[in-house]
Motif scaffolding. Structure first.
Motif, PDB file in Angstrom:
ATOM      1  N   ARG A   1       0.809  -1.222   0.000  1.00 47.56           N
ATOM      2  CA  ARG A   1       0.000   0.000   0.000  1.00 47.56           C
ATOM      3  C   ARG A   1       0.842   1.273   0.000  1.00 47.56           C
ATOM      4  O   ARG A   1       0.521   2.229  -0.720  1.00 47.56           O
ATOM      5  N   LEU A   2       1.907   1.309   0.788  1.00 51.33           N
ATOM      6  CA  LEU A   2       2.701   2.532   0.880  1.00 51.33           C
ATOM      7  C   LEU A   2       3.372   2.898  -0.450  1.00 51.33           C
ATOM      8  O   LEU A   2       3.342   4.079  -0.837  1.00 51.33           O
ATOM      9  N   PRO A   3       3.978   1.950  -1.188  1.00 54.11           N
ATOM     10  CA  PRO A   3       4.534   2.320  -2.497  1.00 54.11           C
ATOM     11  C   PRO A   3       3.481   2.884  -3.447  1.00 54.11           C
ATOM     12  O   PRO A   3       3.749   3.821  -4.203  1.00 54.11           O
ATOM     13  N   ARG A   4       2.271   2.304  -3.402  1.00 57.14           N
ATOM     14  CA  ARG A   4       1.188   2.797  -4.266  1.00 57.14           C
ATOM     15  C   ARG A   4       0.803   4.220  -3.891  1.00 57.14           C
ATOM     16  O   ARG A   4       0.649   5.082  -4.766  1.00 57.14           O
TER      17      ARG A   4
ATOM     18  N   LEU B   1      -2.153   2.577 -11.017  1.00 56.94           N
ATOM     19  CA  LEU B   1      -1.368   2.512  -9.788  1.00 56.94           C
ATOM     20  C   LEU B   1      -1.377   1.100  -9.212  1.00 56.94           C
ATOM     21  O   LEU B   1      -0.877   0.878  -8.116  1.00 56.94           O
ATOM     22  N   HIS B   2      -1.928   0.174  -9.964  1.00 56.89           N
ATOM     23  CA  HIS B   2      -1.998  -1.213  -9.510  1.00 56.89           C
ATOM     24  C   HIS B   2      -0.601  -1.830  -9.501  1.00 56.89           C
ATOM     25  O   HIS B   2       0.190  -1.654 -10.424  1.00 56.89           O
ATOM     26  N   ALA B   3      -0.295  -2.556  -8.421  1.00 56.76           N
ATOM     27  CA  ALA B   3       0.981  -3.290  -8.287  1.00 56.76           C
ATOM     28  C   ALA B   3       2.190  -2.369  -8.379  1.00 56.76           C
ATOM     29  O   ALA B   3       3.237  -2.751  -8.888  1.00 56.76           O
ATOM     30  N   ARG B   4       2.038  -1.135  -7.878  1.00 55.86           N
ATOM     31  CA  ARG B   4       3.211  -0.240  -7.837  1.00 55.86           C
ATOM     32  C   ARG B   4       4.152  -0.711  -6.735  1.00 55.86           C
ATOM     33  O   ARG B   4       3.720  -1.131  -5.651  1.00 55.86           O
ATOM     34  N   THR B   5       5.433  -0.654  -7.007  1.00 54.85           N
ATOM     35  CA  THR B   5       6.453  -1.033  -6.031  1.00 54.85           C
ATOM     36  C   THR B   5       7.339   0.168  -5.745  1.00 54.85           C
ATOM     37  O   THR B   5       7.170   1.247  -6.336  1.00 54.85           O
ATOM     38  N   TRP B   6       8.306  -0.019  -4.849  1.00 53.17           N
ATOM     39  CA  TRP B   6       9.222   1.077  -4.550  1.00 53.17           C
ATOM     40  C   TRP B   6      10.066   1.444  -5.767  1.00 53.17           C
ATOM     41  O   TRP B   6      10.555   2.573  -5.866  1.00 53.17           O
ATOM     42  N   GLU B   7      10.256   0.510  -6.697  1.00 56.12           N
ATOM     43  CA  GLU B   7      10.985   0.830  -7.926  1.00 56.12           C
ATOM     44  C   GLU B   7      10.245   1.862  -8.766  1.00 56.12           C
ATOM     45  O   GLU B   7      10.869   2.639  -9.493  1.00 56.12           O
ATOM     46  N   HIS B   8       8.919   1.860  -8.690  1.00 55.22           N
ATOM     47  CA  HIS B   8       8.127   2.872  -9.390  1.00 55.22           C
ATOM     48  C   HIS B   8       8.062   4.178  -8.608  1.00 55.22           C
ATOM     49  O   HIS B   8       8.090   5.263  -9.197  1.00 55.22           O
TER      50      HIS B   8
END
Length: 352
Positions: free
Chosen positions: A83-86, A210-217
Motif C-alpha cells: 500500500r505505501l509504495p502505491r 497505480l496497480h501493483a506499484r512497487t518502490w521501484e516505481h
C-alpha cells in the motif's frame, strides 16, 4: 525581535521584520497551503487503510511508527510493501504533474499549456513504450526511457518554436499540440508492431494505473520531485515577472529565452517521471494550477500549492477506483480523464 506590519493595507499580506531583514508573507496563501497539506496527510492515512484487508487508521499509524516491523506480521508487510509504495507513487506523481502544469502555464501564459496538451507526456510515453515493447519493462529502465523520450520531444518542440531570437509562447503551444498528435499515432503503431505480450503490457501501461506499484516505481518520481521543486522555487520571481509580459520582463532584466529553456527542461523531467511511475495521466497538469488560482484568488500560478493539489486529485481518483461499489478495476488514467472532461465542460458552461 520579530515585528509584524501590514503591507499596503492588504487584508492578508504582512511583513515579518527582524533587524534589517524582512520577508513578505501572504497569510491567506500560507493558510491555504497548510490546510491542503494537512488534508493530504489525512487522505494518505485513509488510503493506507483501504484494501481487501481493511485496517483502521489507528492500526496503520501503529505499523508506521513501530520500530519492529517483524512483530506486526503480514499487516506490516501489506502496508510497507504493497500500500505505501502505491500511495507514495500517487502522491509524488500527482505533485510532479501539478507542478509541471503550473510551470508550463506560466511560461506559455496559456491555461492550456500543460505537458499532456503540449505533447511532452506523449513523448515520455513513447520513450517508455519503446523500452517496454523492445527491451524490458524494468521500472527504472522505463523511467529512463520516459525521461529520454520527454526531453527529446521538448528539444524538437523548442527548436520548431524558435523564431526571431526567442521562443514564442504561441508557437510553443501550437507546435506542442502538433507534435503530440504525431506521437500519439506513433504510440499506437508501437502497440501494433510489438509482440502480443509486450503490446498488452504497453496497452495496460498507457491506460494509466497505480496497480501493483512497487518502490521501484515510487522512488524515482519521489526523488525527482524533492530535487526539482526547490529549483523551480529559485526561479519563482523570474516566472512571476514573465507573467507580466515579455517587454516588462525584459525591462526587469529577465533573460526570457534562458528562463523558458530551463523551466521547460524541469517541467518535462517532472512530467516524464510521473508518466514513468503511473503511465500517462490526463487532466491533472491542466487543472491543478487553475484550481489553485481560483482557490487562492490570485493571478500568479502557485507552484507548491499546485503540486499539493495534483497529489490530492490523483490520490482521490485512486481511492475512487478502490472504493467504487461495482466490482470493476478501473485504470486511474481513465478515471482522471472522466473527471477532466466533466471539469472542462463545467468551465465552458460557466464561461458562457
Amino acid at each position: 525581535m520579530f515585528t509584524v506590519t501590514k503591507v499596503l493595507s492588504s487584508r492578508y499580506l504582512y511583513a515579518l521584520r527582524w533587524k534589517s531583514a524582512s520577508v513578505v508573507v501572504n497569510v491567506k496563501n500560507v493558510s491555504t497551503a497548510s490546510i491542503m497539506a494537512l488534508s493530504l496527510c489525512t487522505l494518505t492515512l485513509f488510503a493506507l487503510s483501504v484494501g481487501k484487508l481493511p485496517m483502521t487508521v489507528h492500526q496503520v499509524l501503529e505499523i508506521l511508527l513501530s520500530s519492529e516491523r517483524v512483530e506486526a506480521g503480514f499487516q506490516a508487510k501489506i502496508v510497507w510493501d504493497i500500500r505505501l509504495p502505491r500511495v507514495v507513487a500517487a502522491l509524488f506523481a500527482g505533485a510532479a504533474l501539478g507542478a509541471s502544469g503550473a510551470v508550463f502555464q506560466a511560461i506559455s501564459r496559456n491555461p492550456l499549456g500543460s505537458p499532456d496538451i503540449i505533447g511532452f507526456t506523449s513523448g515520455a510515453a513513447a520513450g517508455a513504450l519503446i523500452q517496454i515493447i523492445y527491451f524490458a519493462d524494468c521500472a527504472l529502465q522505463v523511467a529512463i526511457g520516459a525521461i529520454v523520450g520527454g526531453l527529446s520531444t521538448a528539444v524538437v518542440v523548442l527548436v520548431l518554436s524558435y523564431q526571431g531570437g526567442t521562443i514564442k509562447r504561441q508557437n510553443l503551444v501550437l507546435t506542442g499540440i502538433g507534435v503530440g498528435a504525431i506521437l500519439s499515432a506513433f504510440n499506437g503503431l508501437l502497440l501494433v508492431k510489438g509482440d502480443i505480450d509486450s503490446a498488452m503490457t504497453g496497452n495496460l501501461w498507457l491506460a494509466g494505473s497505480l496497480h501493483a506499484r512497487t518502490w521501484e516505481h515510487a522512488l524515482p518520481v519521489m526523488f525527482g520531485v524533492v530535487l526539482l521543486l526547490p529549483l523551480i522555487k529559485l526561479f519563482t520571481a523570474a516566472i512571476a515577472g514573465l507573467e507580466l509580459g515579455e517587454l516588462r520582463a525584459q525591462s526587469l532584466g529577465i533573460r526570457i529565452l534562458k528562463l523558458r529553456l530551463i523551466m521547460t527542461l524541469i517541467g518535462v523531467a517532472l512530467a516524464a517521471l510521473a508518466t514513468a511511475a503511473t503511465g500517462p495521466i490526463a487532466f491533472i497538469a491542466l487543472a491543478a494550477p487553475q484550481l489553485m488560482v481560483r482557490l487562492r484568488n490570485t493571478a500568479n500560478l502557485p507552484i507548491i500549492s499546485s503540486a499539493l493539489m495534483g497529489a490530492s486529485i490523483l490520490l482521490i481518483a485512486d481511492l475512487i477506483t478502490q472504493l467504487i461499489p461495482m466490482d470493476l478495476n478501473l485504470p486511474i488514467g481513465r478515471v482522471c480523464g472522466i473527471i477532466g472532461g466533466i471539469y472542462l465542460l463545467w468551465l465552458v458552461t460557466k464561461s458562457r
